[in-house]
Scaffold this motif. Structure first.
Motif, short mmCIF file in Angstrom:
data_model
loop_
_atom_site.label_atom_id
_atom_site.label_comp_id
_atom_site.label_asym_id
_atom_site.label_seq_id
_atom_site.Cartn_x
_atom_site.Cartn_y
_atom_site.Cartn_z
N TYR A 13 40.41 41.75 11.40
CA TYR A 13 41.41 42.94 10.89
C TYR A 13 42.16 42.50 9.65
O TYR A 13 42.03 43.22 8.86
CB TYR A 13 42.14 43.23 12.10
CG TYR A 13 41.75 44.42 12.91
CD1 TYR A 13 42.24 45.67 12.94
CD2 TYR A 13 40.80 44.18 13.75
CE1 TYR A 13 41.83 46.50 13.61
CE2 TYR A 13 40.15 45.30 14.60
CZ TYR A 13 40.72 46.44 14.59
OH TYR A 13 40.41 47.42 15.30
N LEU A 16 39.63 42.67 6.90
CA LEU A 16 39.55 44.09 6.42
C LEU A 16 40.59 44.88 5.60
O LEU A 16 40.36 45.54 4.75
CB LEU A 16 38.98 45.08 7.75
CG LEU A 16 39.17 46.46 7.53
CD1 LEU A 16 37.94 46.89 6.61
CD2 LEU A 16 38.75 47.23 8.86
N PHE A 104 43.64 52.04 12.85
CA PHE A 104 42.41 51.26 13.30
C PHE A 104 42.92 50.50 14.52
O PHE A 104 44.10 50.14 14.65
CB PHE A 104 42.18 49.99 12.33
CG PHE A 104 41.45 50.42 10.91
CD1 PHE A 104 40.30 50.75 10.61
CD2 PHE A 104 42.28 50.91 9.91
CE1 PHE A 104 39.76 50.98 9.46
CE2 PHE A 104 41.82 51.40 8.65
CZ PHE A 104 40.48 51.45 8.51
N ASP A 106 41.09 48.57 18.53
CA ASP A 106 39.82 48.18 19.19
C ASP A 106 39.89 48.23 20.67
O ASP A 106 39.31 49.08 21.25
CB ASP A 106 39.56 46.68 18.79
CG ASP A 106 40.65 45.69 18.98
OD1 ASP A 106 41.62 45.99 19.47
OD2 ASP A 106 40.39 44.50 18.46
N VAL A 123 40.18 55.10 13.82
CA VAL A 123 39.12 54.41 13.52
C VAL A 123 38.67 53.26 14.59
O VAL A 123 39.69 52.25 14.80
CB VAL A 123 38.87 53.57 12.31
CG1 VAL A 123 37.95 53.03 11.74
CG2 VAL A 123 39.31 54.81 11.07
N TYR A 125 37.50 49.94 15.21
CA TYR A 125 36.89 48.93 14.69
C TYR A 125 36.63 47.56 15.50
O TYR A 125 37.56 47.14 16.03
CB TYR A 125 37.81 48.52 13.32
CG TYR A 125 36.94 47.44 12.62
CD1 TYR A 125 35.77 47.58 12.11
CD2 TYR A 125 37.69 46.26 12.12
CE1 TYR A 125 35.11 46.76 11.16
CE2 TYR A 125 37.22 45.10 11.37
CZ TYR A 125 35.65 45.37 11.07
OH TYR A 125 35.36 44.56 10.19
N SER A 191 33.41 51.97 13.89
CA SER A 191 32.87 51.06 12.83
C SER A 191 32.97 49.52 13.69
O SER A 191 33.50 49.39 14.75
CB SER A 191 34.11 51.05 11.62
OG SER A 191 35.24 50.83 12.38
N ARG A 193 31.94 45.31 12.94
CA ARG A 193 31.56 44.30 12.25
C ARG A 193 30.38 43.51 12.30
O ARG A 193 30.09 42.53 12.96
CB ARG A 193 32.78 42.94 12.40
CG ARG A 193 32.73 41.96 11.33
CD ARG A 193 33.46 40.71 11.94
NE ARG A 193 33.55 39.76 11.19
CZ ARG A 193 34.52 38.48 11.46
NH1 ARG A 193 34.30 38.32 12.48
NH2 ARG A 193 34.44 37.76 10.38
N SER A 217 30.76 47.49 8.77
CA SER A 217 31.50 46.62 7.79
C SER A 217 30.75 45.41 7.19
O SER A 217 31.07 44.81 6.14
CB SER A 217 32.87 46.23 8.22
OG SER A 217 32.79 45.33 8.73
#
Length: 439
Positions: A13, A16, A104, A106, A123, A125, A191, A193, A217
């Protein structure tokens, strides 16, 4: 940004956040106090990335002073999730005051609800593999089928001990699976990774099941530290031939049982190769030394070290004497192994790691997996055999995985690949915000 309180999530994170800050954006990063000190050196834009600390409310089963998953004796982290849920009022107050464009998250599945109240975009992520997310979303996954009917890969499908370990993880972390899938289905932007070259078909599967575009990403690495490897390790590793040393680590969230820890040490000894093992003291032990097998230190003196502290993993992996990386296939270690020149050996310990290991070992054939015994764990012999299968110069399997790994690594480290993904990802996020404001 409000990732789950675990260093395996904080660090990607923050990678990002650095990329967003590089493009001129401001980020408020919500995290516990203890994590702030460890993450500050990785914050490349302290004027743009603000660490905002939150104290976890006490809940039953949460040890006093515990702030991250690595502070918990129970790897499932359920109590930490319950405590993070109690932060909702504070999160809402911060969103109300900051008025961000994006939030963001998770694992905290109620973030999309908060975002909708304040008319901002949420988002999801995710740093775990798309193969794992697809399995969690697949119809039939809740029935723990080895392979849900429309799951996009038969090679990644679960069999034998892999299926048992995955089912065990689902049983232990049932609520976590629900949290992740609920967040994926309710957020504004999904999104991940990962990149198309490795997990394209799994990302397409997620798009179909969630009915929304999935943004990738890429690996989202931070540039390698200009700081050299610590003298102690550099000097020690310099004493061995190029590509001869085995490095083993299991991340910050996993604690081995004492007998499993000893089997790991003995397996390393059996290889006859130089080795560095960096793991936490096993359960029930306060230090590494007290848990080592009897006579082990004397027998491996000069060629083997078992270390209980933190090490600079990317720098160790890039040292010329390190030729094999044994890990749990956690997200960070997985990417670091792929961009290294090391042979890759995996010992997955949790559900998502089982699937990622199968993706890399069975489908992409860039790694090998340590075989488990009927007990569900691995023996010193199975660990030795997996390492020798990729380290012996005459091994056909070793030649295959080395060739496939080299080809994939060339793609991942090719000029503009990682930055290209990251730039397109940030541009897509900017477009999301722009489209919202124009409408």
């Amino acid at each position: 940004m409000f990732p789950v309180y675990a260093f395996g999530h904080f660090i990607p994170y923050l990678h990002l956040a650095n990329k967003l800050a590089e493009k001129g954006h401001k980020i408020t990063f919500l995290l516990p106090k203890k994590a702030q000190k460890q993450l500050e050196p990785l914050n490349l834009f302290p004027d743009s990335i603000v660490f905002d600390t939150l104290t976890l409310p006490p809940v039953e089963g949460l040890p006093v002073g515990a702030e991250t998953i690595s502070d918990l004796p129970n790897v499932s982290g359920k109590v930490l999730s319950y405590s993070m849920d109690l932060l909702r009022g504070q999160i809402e107050a911060k969103v109300r005051a900051l008025k961000p464009d994006l939030i963001f998250f998770d694992f905290v599945e109620w973030i999309p609800e908060v975002a909708k109240v304040f008319e901002i975009k949420s988002v999801s992520y995710q740093i775990v593999s798309a193969a794992c997310l697809a399995m969690a979303l697949a119809p039939g996954a809740e029935l723990k089928l080895p392979q849900p009917p429309d799951y996009p890969s038969s090679k990644v499908a679960l069999r034998g001990h892999d299926a048992n370990l995955y089912s065990f993880s689902i049983n232990v972390n049932q609520k976590l699976f629900v949290r992740i899938t609920t967040g994926l289905k309710n957020c504004d932007v999904i999104s991940i990774r990962t990149c198309e070259e490795i997990e394209g078909k799994f990302c397409n599967f997620i798009e179909r099941h969630c009915q929304r575009k999935v943004l990738l990403s890429g690996p989202m690495f931070q540039d390698k530290s200009s700081k050299p490897l610590e003298d102690r390790w550099n000097h020690w590793l310099n004493g061995f031939e190029s590509g001869s040393t085995v490095y083993c680590a299991f991340g910050t969230q996993f604690f081995l049982e004492k007998d499993q820890f000893q089997e790991l040490c003995l397996g390393m000894e059996l290889t006859g190769l130089p080795f560095l093992v960096a793991v936490k003291p096993p359960k029930g032990s306060s230090t590494i030394q007290e848990a080592l097998p009897e006579g082990f230190e004397e027998r491996v003196q000069g060629r083997g070290i078992v270390w209980g502290g933190w090490v600079e993993q990317p720098l160790i992996l890039s040292h010329q004497s390190v030729g094999c990386f044994v890990s749990h296939c956690g997200s960070g270690s997985m990417w670091e192994s792929l961009v290294s020149d090391c042979q890759i050996v995996f010992i997955p310990t949790m559900g998502d790691q089982v699937l990622t290991t199968r993706l890399l070992s069975e489908e992409l054939e860039v790694s090998v997996k340590v075989q488990r015994e009927d007990s569900g764990w691995f023996s010193k012999e199975s660990l030795r055999d997996a390492i020798k299968s990729v380290m012996d110069k005459d091994s056909e399997l070793g030649k295959v995985v080395k060739r496939n790994h080299k080809k994939l690594k060339e793609t991942l480290v090719s000029p503009g690949f990682i930055n290209g993904y990251a730039d397109k990802f940030v541009e897509a996020l900017e477009n999301e915000v722009h489209n919202t404001k124009s409408s």
